[in-house]
Write an enzyme that holds these catalytic residues in place. Sequence first.
Site, PDB file in Angstrom:
ATOM      1  N   TYR A 250       0.838  -1.205   0.000  1.00  0.00           N
ATOM      2  CA  TYR A 250       0.000   0.000   0.000  1.00  0.00           C
ATOM      3  C   TYR A 250       0.874   1.257   0.000  1.00  0.00           C
ATOM      4  CZ  TYR A 250      -3.248   3.547   1.744  1.00  0.00           C
ATOM      5  OH  TYR A 250      -3.988   4.687   1.903  1.00  0.00           O
ATOM      6  N   TYR A 251       1.898   1.276   0.838  1.00  0.00           N
ATOM      7  CA  TYR A 251       2.785   2.432   0.876  1.00  0.00           C
ATOM      8  C   TYR A 251       3.800   2.397  -0.258  1.00  0.00           C
ATOM      9  CZ  TYR A 251       0.649   4.323   4.995  1.00  0.00           C
ATOM     10  OH  TYR A 251      -0.270   4.889   5.846  1.00  0.00           O
ATOM     11  N   GLN A 252       4.125   1.215  -0.729  1.00  0.00           N
ATOM     12  CA  GLN A 252       5.023   1.108  -1.879  1.00  0.00           C
ATOM     13  C   GLN A 252       4.454   1.850  -3.082  1.00  0.00           C
ATOM     14  OE1 GLN A 252       7.041  -2.489  -2.430  1.00  0.00           O
ATOM     15  NE2 GLN A 252       7.656  -2.097  -4.517  1.00  0.00           N
ATOM     16  N   HIS A 410       3.792   1.908  10.304  1.00  0.00           N
ATOM     17  CA  HIS A 410       2.570   1.346   9.736  1.00  0.00           C
ATOM     18  C   HIS A 410       2.579  -0.184   9.720  1.00  0.00           C
ATOM     19  CE1 HIS A 410       0.892   5.183   8.708  1.00  0.00           C
ATOM     20  NE2 HIS A 410       1.965   5.534   8.036  1.00  0.00           N
TER      21      HIS A 410
END
Lengths: 732, 732
Positions: A250-252, A410
């Site tokens: 998701y953060y990638q 996260h």
Amino acid sequence: MMRCLSLASALTLAVTASAGLASPALAADGHGGMASKASDAHAPLFASEMERAREFVDGMMAGGVVVPQPKDPGGGYTHEQHKRNFRAIYQGGQLFEITGDERYRDYVRDVLLEYADLYPTLGEHPAKANQYSGRIFWQVLNDAMWLVHAVQGYGNIRDTLSDAERQKIDDQVFRPAAHFLSVESVETFDRIHNHATWATAGVGMTGYLLGDEDMVERALFGSDKSGEAGFIRQTEQLFSPDGYYTEGPYYQRFALLPFLVFGNAIEKNDPGRAIFEHRDGILLKALRTTIQLSYRGYFFPFNDAIRDKSLRTVELYEGIAIAYAQTRDPALLSVADFQGRTVLTPDGALVARDLAAGKAEPFPFRSLLLTDGPEGDQGAVAVLRQGEANAEGEPATVLIAKNSSQGMGHGHFDKLAWQMYDNGNEIVRDYGAARFLNIEAKRGGRYLPENTSWAKSSVAHNALVVDETSHFDGNGKYADKYWPTQTYFSDAEGLQVSSGMIDSAYPGVSMKRTLVMPSIPGLEEPLVIDLVHASSDASHQYDLPLHYSGHIMEYDFEAERFVEGRPVLGSDNGYQHIWVDAQGALDDGKGALTWILDGQFYTYRFAANGPVTAILGESGANDPEFNLRREPMIILRARRDGEVAFASLVETHGSYDGAAEQTLDSRSLVADLTHKRVGQMDIVQLTLKSGQRYAVAISYNPDPDATHSAQIDGETISWDGYAGVIALATEE
Amino acid sequence: MMRCLSLASALTLAVTASAGLASPALAADGHGGMASKASDAHAPLFASEMERAREFVDGMMAGGVVVPQPKDPGGGYTHEQHKRNFRAIYQGGQLFEITGDERYRDYVRDVLLEYADLYPTLGEHPAKANQYSGRIFWQVLNDAMWLVHAVQGYGNIRDTLSDAERQKIDDQVFRPAAHFLSVESVETFDRIHNHATWATAGVGMTGYLLGDEDMVERALFGSDKSGEAGFIRQTEQLFSPDGYYTEGPYYQRFALLPFLVFGNAIEKNDPGRAIFEHRDGILLKALRTTIQLSYRGYFFPFNDAIRDKSLRTVELYEGIAIAYAQTRDPALLSVADFQGRTVLTPDGALVARDLAAGKAEPFPFRSLLLTDGPEGDQGAVAVLRQGEANAEGEPATVLIAKNSSQGMGHGHFDKLAWQMYDNGNEIVRDYGAARFLNIEAKRGGRYLPENTSWAKSSVAHNALVVDETSHFDGNGKYADKYWPTQTYFSDAEGLQVSSGMIDSAYPGVSMKRTLVMPSIPGLEEPLVIDLVHASSDASHQYDLPLHYSGHIMEYDFEAERFVEGRPVLGSDNGYQHIWVDAQGALDDGKGALTWILDGQFYTYRFAANGPVTAILGESGANDPEFNLRREPMIILRARRDGEVAFASLVETHGSYDGAAEQTLDSRSLVADLTHKRVGQMDIVQLTLKSGQRYAVAISYNPDPDATHSAQIDGETISWDGYAGVIALATEE
């Protein structure tokens, strides 16, 4: 300025122009060069993107230039207006570039002139939440995002301005904005963190546009130009050698945009740096890895992920266009096709044109091991795929073993956890984040209290829980220092394996997990065997949850049902959120649970090394604001001195077709599952209802040539290498 | 026997042949006439259907002729084998007809010769459940289904048999089977019921094939040929004048097959009867009505419906083909396109060919009133559609007001209930049946105990419940005698209305409900206003449940939350299955609840004529076998002497786009809802957050020219006809 071209020549020019225009931050001296003003001169994907941009920018233009005094935090009016403004500057510049229509140029100029009046007057943002205040926005990150977009739009119009206009915007917007990010906010700028990537991208692209070499150098090598910080260092530190970003998919996805956009600007302005070859091509590898970390377009939702994030996201529209222009890999076109979107750059035009020309090929979704950590030595994520591929080239089934590091703030406390997708659905689930992004009624769209109390907790995952506490006692800072070891991985067809272990999640407890996807004649694939071991000198309670999706069909054990009032399983560490539907004490440690999802039956069958309590539960207790989804789980609970072992099986079987009123194999095809340890080896035996019998044997010796054998119930079985499937004598 | 044709002439012949072959039970003397043996001579839909049939029949042929002694009940081996056999006879005959391949003929013949040996030996079925035993199957219905299919396959081969073979099969299978159904089972045969339709269809088609006029007459006019029973009478009694079948869409689909297949045989063999014009074309009207009773292909699930039944069902493949051949209505082609299936008859070939030729047009989904009962005087189902149509021609939103009669044993106790679909989803829900069809673990796939205890109960529906009992006290036989009155219906654009009333559901209680879909400037459609009144001389507790789909975002009233243990709402009549999540006493009778589903927000806002208790609940209590789905509801509870009134609003608003991270209008756009009675008129006032104010006024006078006016808060409003939307002075 506007050129009218025939349809055919416009298409030709769009490609010819590609080299000269490819760096949006360095506009060539011609505008309207990508095509005639008629959008039908473009390939369909590009034309529809132009329509979308026109609709948005024309709407903004109709509203006039609105650059309000910064006041509100995220979600508030001034915040949203400044976001709209940077999108309008960015897309307005692109539309001018493509069409030569000076209305767009004039609008972008006028907005930037307003910012030139405003920006020098700004100090700390009135809604700042901590010391990292932005100027236009409440936090530095948003100012960096503003700059990354605005500088590209500015690049598209800058050479058409009067000297006075150019000077004013250079000196009163972009230079001070770059100074703010790289000097005044040097603490953010010099971090090895995706926030810093946005900042270095904005500053570096500004440097290229203004011809400010010092600015570029700071962006590339950090504020002191030593190379200890800055963009180049970020490409080396934030991704593993396999292109995995430690915070998770998701953060990638979010981090990818500044990496690729700035990378592209470096490539165009400083081709000798060969940025796309740097570190074995890490930037393009990271893009491909991001795509591999998805199922049916949706990212694996581990860590603080919003579950509806998919490949259809602006970061990846940019990423695919840039990567395709670099590589011409036809597999990326099929991703663009799935997205149904592209970007208004020459790269986007190329994607649209080649897609329309039918050049797309399926993306090579496959099994792979992605190491974590800058050196690739901080655990790993194993992705096992199998089954028939759909039209997009994606196999029906994927299993993910999450043996990666914590991934910073996260991260979730889910060491050695796993997930499985099949038949288009998430069968063995990960909850993702407890957050309703941008929904005001849900605490302003921020992370909810239940994100900590439930979503991050170990029991909310398919992870072994000791004594009803989370891994690392739920301490993120501590957790960041330890990670599992990926002890084995094989993508061999018919016998894929992932093994991991960790002994730091709980003091004095060593945990191991091996997940196997074997092909067993007589059983449909996908079939998953899950072997969990833990050992400790002390006595502990071990809980092994399985979070599944579907409606219970049956279970084969005796259990007390709480039909008039469901107790809550515990009081802390996530247990306070679990309702107990049923609970049964199984002396032999064996049982099976069957559910249905979307016309497909699944049976979870387990055998533990002694008695277990099976708990059927559901999330949603102690949830005063209705923040949690209510989802089922089964928890196997065992108290042990010494070693605990859980062998289990997730069996896909049969089908239900409501239209045809046809049901096949709604009941498990397995009659019995047993598990034995022979020395350090694990032997799982399956007896099918057909009478066929199989052993799945694990030697834990990675040498493929080593031969192993074991005696079970008088039979000698033997196999080579780490694992084997052995047919046993058929039962009468 | 086999003709080899070029592709072009094969297609021509398929149509030419249509007249001669259209009655499958009366084969012409040529076989293999529909096309060459190469399936690629057919349109794609027909060709893929042939492939499917070949795969099935070839598989059956490979297994040899297997005609077992009848033994098992539904789902058991002999039951399933005889089902497979009738499919193989039917499709084998069709394949012979199309290809001329004598292997199919020989197989069908051999199977029927086996039945000729078996049938005369059969008596009552060993697994019969009551006095209506079949011969081949445990119940008469299945024997009738066997005959309907087998006689068609026999028709395809009969003229190619030797006289001895023909005689044996005629006399030892079809004559005794028709005798069994029409004479020995005369009680079923002479009913006005869909089971009798299957029986008359089988017997009548057998009569046509064998040239037995007596058999045909009995089928058409009942065993005594008086016309009091039989197929013709069934077409007059089982459908309303609008083509609505009283059991509801799920059973309507099932009943349709014998109606249309036998209708088609009558048309071909006895065209002077003009069966498709009979009773104003009731058979074709019933088919169209069935399609109108669906959303996105799925049937409205009221009464004992299996929710995953859609237009993709074998009954409707046959139905569409027959109706298209009769009408050439291009809208039916788009249904076939959605189905992706057709049948192996000349009619099916025609559908496939015209579909491939691009002749399809969208099906005209629309608002309509469907009266119930043979004379159309037993209530009605009102269907209100609005919003943009999708590619299939179907509007985004549909509201269903169920003011129909009980519909016999499969009916639910849900008088004046309603449902709503929007944006592809069921927003205001109907539970359907509590049954997992054909799933052995769920009580053999039969109706579950919870079908009676929950699914049929009034509180499981969006229906007014008095004193925690079901309508008609849950007595089906009694319920069959009464029905609501549809007092008004209008499909006027921008102000669609349905009103119904009933005073027999509870002794001494009169209930009325009006549902309005108005267009209100400033509010997005769809918007629904729901007005419920009940009056009684006695004091009662009134519960108004709304079963919705989605996750709670917020509610604007104070309520006690049961976060550590949820009480069960009641002990009987469905209440024993409701968990209470929250409960609040609202003195002013007003409140609002917002949820999200699939990126769309919905707010339910209510105003009652006095205090209410708002109960947030969920189904699933007292469900020992995990048979129920767990679904949310809100119940408004009021105790009243005299009259109770609930005015409410279901407001669709805003959107959540996870990909774009964009949320719009997540909170209701309505600031206040009030409701007043002025004489017999109802005035609902809406105040929007924008300050705009509107009144929705109902006069209950259907005269469109009558003018009405009312004073509310000093303002005089006036409107014409039954209902009006009036803009009021804007609030400061």
